[in-house]
Structure formats: structure tokens, C-alpha cells
Design a protein around this motif. Sequence first.
Motif, short mmCIF file in Angstrom:
data_model
loop_
_atom_site.label_atom_id
_atom_site.label_comp_id
_atom_site.label_asym_id
_atom_site.label_seq_id
_atom_site.Cartn_x
_atom_site.Cartn_y
_atom_site.Cartn_z
N GLY A 16 12.70 95.63 -3.58
CA GLY A 16 12.58 94.44 -4.40
C GLY A 16 12.79 94.69 -5.87
O GLY A 16 13.20 93.78 -6.61
N ARG A 17 12.53 95.89 -6.33
CA ARG A 17 12.71 96.22 -7.74
C ARG A 17 13.95 97.06 -7.93
O ARG A 17 14.45 97.69 -7.00
N SER A 18 14.44 97.07 -9.15
CA SER A 18 15.65 97.82 -9.48
C SER A 18 15.34 98.95 -10.45
O SER A 18 14.38 98.87 -11.23
N MET A 19 16.15 99.97 -10.39
CA MET A 19 16.05 101.10 -11.32
C MET A 19 17.46 101.43 -11.78
O MET A 19 18.34 101.69 -10.97
N ILE A 20 17.68 101.39 -13.07
CA ILE A 20 19.01 101.64 -13.63
C ILE A 20 18.99 102.95 -14.40
O ILE A 20 18.07 103.21 -15.18
N PHE A 21 20.01 103.77 -14.18
CA PHE A 21 20.10 105.10 -14.78
C PHE A 21 21.22 105.11 -15.81
O PHE A 21 22.35 104.72 -15.51
N ALA A 22 20.91 105.61 -17.01
CA ALA A 22 21.90 105.67 -18.10
C ALA A 22 22.05 107.12 -18.56
O ALA A 22 21.07 107.79 -18.87
N HIS A 23 23.29 107.59 -18.62
CA HIS A 23 23.57 108.98 -18.96
C HIS A 23 23.66 109.21 -20.46
O HIS A 23 23.77 108.26 -21.25
N ALA A 38 16.40 110.08 -4.71
CA ALA A 38 14.97 110.13 -4.42
C ALA A 38 14.31 108.76 -4.53
O ALA A 38 13.22 108.55 -3.99
N PHE A 39 14.95 107.83 -5.23
CA PHE A 39 14.36 106.50 -5.43
C PHE A 39 15.11 105.40 -4.69
O PHE A 39 14.70 104.24 -4.71
N ALA A 40 16.20 105.76 -4.01
CA ALA A 40 17.02 104.75 -3.35
C ALA A 40 16.33 104.10 -2.16
O ALA A 40 16.74 103.03 -1.71
N GLY A 41 15.27 104.72 -1.65
CA GLY A 41 14.54 104.12 -0.54
C GLY A 41 13.55 103.06 -0.97
O GLY A 41 13.15 102.20 -0.17
N GLU A 42 13.15 103.10 -2.25
CA GLU A 42 12.15 102.16 -2.75
C GLU A 42 12.73 101.15 -3.74
O GLU A 42 12.16 100.08 -3.96
N PHE A 43 13.84 101.49 -4.35
CA PHE A 43 14.44 100.66 -5.39
C PHE A 43 15.90 100.37 -5.09
O PHE A 43 16.57 101.14 -4.41
N LYS A 44 16.38 99.26 -5.62
CA LYS A 44 17.82 99.06 -5.73
C LYS A 44 18.24 99.86 -6.95
O LYS A 44 17.81 99.59 -8.07
N THR A 45 19.04 100.90 -6.75
CA THR A 45 19.41 101.77 -7.86
C THR A 45 20.77 101.38 -8.42
O THR A 45 21.68 100.99 -7.68
N VAL A 46 20.87 101.49 -9.73
CA VAL A 46 22.09 101.08 -10.45
C VAL A 46 22.57 102.26 -11.29
O VAL A 46 21.83 102.79 -12.11
N LEU A 47 23.81 102.65 -11.07
CA LEU A 47 24.45 103.71 -11.83
C LEU A 47 25.64 103.13 -12.57
O LEU A 47 26.33 102.25 -12.04
N PHE A 48 25.91 103.61 -13.77
CA PHE A 48 27.06 103.11 -14.54
C PHE A 48 27.50 104.16 -15.55
O PHE A 48 26.80 105.14 -15.80
N ASP A 49 28.66 103.95 -16.11
CA ASP A 49 29.20 104.81 -17.16
C ASP A 49 29.31 104.01 -18.46
O ASP A 49 29.81 102.88 -18.46
N ALA A 88 12.86 95.55 -14.16
CA ALA A 88 13.47 96.77 -13.67
C ALA A 88 12.96 97.99 -14.43
O ALA A 88 12.37 97.87 -15.51
N VAL A 89 13.21 99.16 -13.87
CA VAL A 89 12.90 100.42 -14.53
C VAL A 89 14.19 100.95 -15.15
O VAL A 89 15.20 101.10 -14.45
N PHE A 90 14.17 101.21 -16.44
CA PHE A 90 15.33 101.78 -17.12
C PHE A 90 15.07 103.27 -17.32
O PHE A 90 14.05 103.65 -17.91
N VAL A 91 15.98 104.11 -16.86
CA VAL A 91 15.86 105.56 -17.00
C VAL A 91 17.01 106.03 -17.88
O VAL A 91 18.18 105.95 -17.49
N GLY A 92 16.70 106.51 -19.06
CA GLY A 92 17.73 106.93 -20.00
C GLY A 92 17.61 108.40 -20.37
O GLY A 92 16.51 108.89 -20.64
#
Length: 262
Positions: A16-23, A38-49, A88-92
Motif C-alpha cells: 500500500g505504501r511506496s518507497m522511491i530511491f534517488a541516486h 529487500a523492500f519490494a515485498g512490503e512497498f511499491k518501489t520506485v527507481l529512476f535516473d 511515501a518513503v523517499f530514500v536519497g
Amino acid sequence: MRVIERNNVHVRGSGGRSMIFAHGFGCDQNMWRLVEPAFAGEFKTVLFDHVGAGGSDLKAYDKEKYSSLAGYADDVVEIGRELGLADAVFVGHSVSSMIGALAAQKAPGMFGKLVMVGPSPRYIDEGDYFGGFTERQIDELLQFLDSNHMGWSVQMAPAIMGNPDRPELGQELTNSFCRTDPDIAKAFARVTFKSDNRADLGKVDVPTLILQCSDDIIASKPVGEFVNRAIPNSEIVFLEATGHCPNLSAPDEVVAAMRTFV
């Protein structure tokens, strides 16, 4: 869907929640390959460039727009709106920590938590603030990059990565730096190393986790502690990982610290 193509967005996982990863600078979304699953089972994960990196649309690069980190933060908000992100959770990583702080302010409610990996709001020492570099050192670093992108990458990437006992890590970062469009890399480096986001930290109003590596030449312990003091609702975890890229050198430690927070 233009924004999806522009930033080479990939959505995975479930939940139900999303987590977006920024490089960070000189990298792309592949730098999260050991953490995101590791989080794809609990979150909708978002990757981008970021525009200019990885599989992004280089034609979308606009020198004026990306002359400050605000332009990159605008892209994050556009991605979030396209995907309907809320709480959402933002991971930078590295400079994207500050991009996330700016994006959270631009779009209240889009992000419920921030994770900052090796953040620095300012790399240049000023007064009683210790950023880790003098202005002259940053200018020399940027001049070296301007004159010799490949040489800069070969010399700087292993130092930034740390972990000299694992040379394959430094080589991976070197290769990543070398794949980046040289002109865009030079411009992004200047924006990264010349920015001052100290005043923005006090405006962050969501719970924030700071992951601080040991022996990090880019974002040292005093810098991480400054970020922790400046963001009202933040906590800092000191990792055993060394260098500036624990998402590659110590992914299990990063995942463990994030799990207790998210």
C-alpha cells in the motif's frame, strides 16, 4: 507519461505504501540494486535516473533548470504526482538527500518519511561550519573535472567509494562516473559541490533517518551530526560501513537500519 520516459522510471514491488530511491552524483538507479529488493515485498518501489544519468532522456537536460538542486527536486515531485505518491518513503543517497528535502517541501503529503544516506547540506567550510572542504579545494576539484573528466573519474571514484581492500567497488563507481555525459557531469558536480542547503533543513517536517558512514571523505561525521541537529524530527544511525556508498559496500547494514525506521 513523458516524465516516466524522461527519468527512466521503473515501478516494482507491491504494498500500500511506496518507497522511491534517488541516486547520487555520477551514479544511476543501478546503485540501489542491492537494497531495493529487500523492500519490494512490503512497498511499491520506485527507481529512476536523474536527467543526465543512466537511461534518462539526455535531450531533456536544460542548463537553466538544472542550475540548482531545485530543478532536480521538481522532477521528483513530477514523478510523484504521475505515480500518485502519498505518504511515501523517499530514500536519497548523497546529493539526493538534499533533493529529497526540497521535494518534500514542494509537495506536502507526498513523502511521509525521508532516509538520507551520507547527506551533506554544504561541502565548503564556512565560519564554524565544517563541511569538509575549503572553497579552494572544491574549486580545484571542479577545475580538474572540467579539464579531464576521465582522469577525474579514475582518481576520485575509488577515494569516494573507500574500501580499498575491495577494489571492485571503486572500479564500479569509476565505470559509472565514466558513463555519465561529461558536460552534464561537470554541471551537476558544480551544482552539487557549490550548493548550500543548510537553511532548508529546518523546514523538513517529516521524520528523517540519517545514515552516517565512518571514514567518509565526502560527508564526514560532523556533517551528519549537523544534519541531525538541524532537522527537527530526525535520528542518526552511525554505520560500521566505510566510504560514501554503503548502498554498494554494506547493503545489509543499510537495509537493517532502514527497516527499523520505515
